[in-house]
Design a protein around this motif. Structure first.
Motif, PDB file in Angstrom:
ATOM      1  N   SER A 219      36.456  45.110  26.916  1.00  0.00           N
ATOM      2  CA  SER A 219      37.196  46.319  27.290  1.00  0.00           C
ATOM      3  C   SER A 219      36.314  47.557  27.356  1.00  0.00           C
ATOM      4  O   SER A 219      36.754  48.608  27.830  1.00  0.00           O
ATOM      5  CB  SER A 219      38.335  46.555  26.302  1.00  0.00           C
ATOM      6  N   ARG A 220      35.063  47.431  26.904  1.00  0.00           N
ATOM      7  CA  ARG A 220      34.132  48.578  26.959  1.00  0.00           C
ATOM      8  C   ARG A 220      33.252  48.554  28.203  1.00  0.00           C
ATOM      9  O   ARG A 220      32.411  49.444  28.373  1.00  0.00           O
ATOM     10  CB  ARG A 220      33.260  48.610  25.694  1.00  0.00           C
ATOM     11  N   GLY A 221      33.414  47.562  29.066  1.00  0.00           N
ATOM     12  CA  GLY A 221      32.657  47.556  30.308  1.00  0.00           C
ATOM     13  C   GLY A 221      31.458  46.632  30.279  1.00  0.00           C
ATOM     14  O   GLY A 221      31.518  45.529  29.732  1.00  0.00           O
ATOM     15  N   SER A 222      30.349  47.102  30.842  1.00  0.00           N
ATOM     16  CA  SER A 222      29.137  46.284  30.919  1.00  0.00           C
ATOM     17  C   SER A 222      27.905  47.164  30.876  1.00  0.00           C
ATOM     18  O   SER A 222      27.940  48.345  31.212  1.00  0.00           O
ATOM     19  CB  SER A 222      29.139  45.430  32.199  1.00  0.00           C
ATOM     20  N   ALA A 236      34.803  49.758  31.689  1.00  0.00           N
ATOM     21  CA  ALA A 236      35.835  48.845  32.181  1.00  0.00           C
ATOM     22  C   ALA A 236      37.043  49.643  32.644  1.00  0.00           C
ATOM     23  O   ALA A 236      37.256  50.775  32.226  1.00  0.00           O
ATOM     24  CB  ALA A 236      36.243  47.876  31.085  1.00  0.00           C
ATOM     25  N   GLN A 237      37.831  49.039  33.526  1.00  0.00           N
ATOM     26  CA  GLN A 237      39.115  49.631  33.886  1.00  0.00           C
ATOM     27  C   GLN A 237      40.127  49.268  32.811  1.00  0.00           C
ATOM     28  O   GLN A 237      40.200  48.121  32.385  1.00  0.00           O
ATOM     29  CB  GLN A 237      39.560  49.110  35.257  1.00  0.00           C
ATOM     30  N   GLN A 238      40.891  50.226  32.368  1.00  0.00           N
ATOM     31  CA  GLN A 238      41.851  50.001  31.288  1.00  0.00           C
ATOM     32  C   GLN A 238      43.155  49.454  31.862  1.00  0.00           C
ATOM     33  O   GLN A 238      43.873  50.153  32.590  1.00  0.00           O
ATOM     34  CB  GLN A 238      42.092  51.302  30.523  1.00  0.00           C
ATOM     35  N   THR A 273      33.538  44.744  38.050  1.00  0.00           N
ATOM     36  CA  THR A 273      34.459  45.200  37.008  1.00  0.00           C
ATOM     37  C   THR A 273      35.881  45.300  37.545  1.00  0.00           C
ATOM     38  O   THR A 273      36.851  44.928  36.866  1.00  0.00           O
ATOM     39  CB  THR A 273      34.000  46.565  36.462  1.00  0.00           C
ATOM     40  N   SER A 274      36.030  45.775  38.770  1.00  0.00           N
ATOM     41  CA  SER A 274      37.354  45.844  39.387  1.00  0.00           C
ATOM     42  C   SER A 274      37.945  44.452  39.549  1.00  0.00           C
ATOM     43  O   SER A 274      39.149  44.240  39.322  1.00  0.00           O
ATOM     44  CB  SER A 274      37.264  46.531  40.758  1.00  0.00           C
ATOM     45  N   ALA A 275      37.116  43.480  39.937  1.00  0.00           N
ATOM     46  CA  ALA A 275      37.589  42.104  40.104  1.00  0.00           C
ATOM     47  C   ALA A 275      38.049  41.521  38.770  1.00  0.00           C
ATOM     48  O   ALA A 275      39.105  40.880  38.684  1.00  0.00           O
ATOM     49  CB  ALA A 275      36.487  41.246  40.712  1.00  0.00           C
ATOM     50  N   ALA A 276      37.262  41.735  37.723  1.00  0.00           N
ATOM     51  CA  ALA A 276      37.623  41.207  36.407  1.00  0.00           C
ATOM     52  C   ALA A 276      38.906  41.847  35.891  1.00  0.00           C
ATOM     53  O   ALA A 276      39.733  41.187  35.255  1.00  0.00           O
ATOM     54  CB  ALA A 276      36.478  41.431  35.424  1.00  0.00           C
ATOM     55  N   ALA A 279      41.755  40.108  37.397  1.00  0.00           N
ATOM     56  CA  ALA A 279      41.919  38.743  36.894  1.00  0.00           C
ATOM     57  C   ALA A 279      42.639  38.706  35.549  1.00  0.00           C
ATOM     58  O   ALA A 279      43.465  37.826  35.308  1.00  0.00           O
ATOM     59  CB  ALA A 279      40.562  38.064  36.785  1.00  0.00           C
ATOM     60  N   VAL A 280      42.335  39.638  34.652  1.00  0.00           N
ATOM     61  CA  VAL A 280      42.935  39.576  33.314  1.00  0.00           C
ATOM     62  C   VAL A 280      44.412  39.962  33.312  1.00  0.00           C
ATOM     63  O   VAL A 280      45.116  39.736  32.326  1.00  0.00           O
ATOM     64  CB  VAL A 280      42.172  40.461  32.297  1.00  0.00           C
ATOM     65  N   GLN A 281      44.888  40.514  34.419  1.00  0.00           N
ATOM     66  CA  GLN A 281      46.305  40.878  34.491  1.00  0.00           C
ATOM     67  C   GLN A 281      47.176  39.716  34.978  1.00  0.00           C
ATOM     68  O   GLN A 281      48.388  39.874  35.130  1.00  0.00           O
ATOM     69  CB  GLN A 281      46.482  42.073  35.431  1.00  0.00           C
TER      70      GLN A 281
END
Length: 306
Positions: A219-222, A236-238, A273-276, A279-281
């Protein structure tokens, strides 16, 4: 570089057996789940699907069994646009992943390698395929011998190689010598370096072994680091996570596509990051992976990474 990048993937193909529960059981405990699903997975197959849906031409090198799981995986890959001509069929049962997903989107996974354990060397046509690619994606759910053989082939032909070091294990120097970009999560980076809770320091240590590193931070990005440059962090996008299974593979596959298309590392990381985040949603691994138009829309940049 071709206008549409060609990504080669050598890695695992599993059938994911997923149980959804409010809270994962502790040792010796039995809990009642609310849902069960089966879906094609495995880090190699997942990364192949992610790259194909992101717009690349993708070929998967690996193995499945002669059983129904193998047929389902092959069909699912082809439906997502992945070339399976080099996906071997062997007598060993197809690999499986037994996954428990809790209501916070966290997961715990047990992998039974099965047919993936037969991928110990390159087969006919594999090196030629790797030589024609713009990038090679690797993970560690198939034997190290096969991973090393593929990485060496890529190095011989000047093909950029990206390794996701999962499941985490010691990496032999002969493998690291053939890797261009190492892509661990923060736990894998800590396991490889012995440096916990300091991704920048871990990245610095890894740069003594490979030219580029991306450490994913959930959740903190990369974090991106390369020799001779200052590290950069992409947030990361929240979003409200439903299921994080496959998020790292989504990130890896789409990152490889963006880099192969010539994008800068910061832009490539933002797109991945947008793709991930998409995916998690959604539930599942490969089934949750977004398509190119969705990623561009989520990134807020129509035509991004193109």
């Amino acid at each position: 570089m071709s206008p549409t990048p060609h990504i080669a993937v050598l890695g695992s193909a599993n059938m994911d057996l997923v149980a959804y529960v409010a809270e994962a059981p502790r040792r010796g405990e039995t809990v009642t789940g609310r849902e069960f699903r089966t879906a094609p997975g495995g880090k190699g197959a997942n990364q192949a699907v992610a790259a194909a849906r992101a717009g690349a031409t993708v070929t998967l090198i690996g193995a499945v069994g002669t059983d129904a799981h193998g047929s389902t995986i092959r069909s699912g890959l082809e439906h997502s646009g992945v070339d399976t001509d080099l996906l071997r069929t062997v007598e060993t049962p197809t690999g499986t992943a037994h996954i428990v997903v809790d209501d916070e989107g966290g997961n715990a996974i047990v992998v039974i390698p099965g047919a993936n354990g037969t991928v110990t060397a390159l087969g006919p046509g594999d090196e030629g395929l790797i030589a024609s690619a713009d990038a090679l994606l690797l993970q560690l759910e198939v034997p190290l011998e096969g991973v090393i053989a593929a990485a060496r082939a890529a190095r011989r032909h000047g093909v950029r190689t990206v390794l996701t070091p999962a499941p985490a294990q010691p990496l032999p120097s002969e493998l690291l010598a053939a890797i261009d970009l190492l892509l661990p999560n923060e736990h894998e980076a800590a396991a490889l370096t012995g440096i916990a809770d300091d991704p920048r320091a871990a990245a610095g240590a890894l740069l003594s072994q490979v030219p580029e590193v991306v450490i994913t931070l959930g959740s903190r990005g990369s974090l991106y680091a390369a020799r001779g440059t200052e590290p950069i962090t992409v947030p990361a996008q929240q979003v409200a996570a439903v299921d994080t299974t496959g998020a790292g593979d989504t990130f890896a596959g789409t990152l490889a596509v963006a880099l192969a298309e010539g994008n800068s590392p910061p832009d490539a990381l933002r797109w991945a990051t947008s793709a991930a985040a998409l995916a998690v949603q959604r539930p599942g691994a490969s089934s949750s992976m977004p398509y190119r138009k969705e990623i561009d829309r989520a990134a807020g940049q129509p035509g991004a990474a193109s």
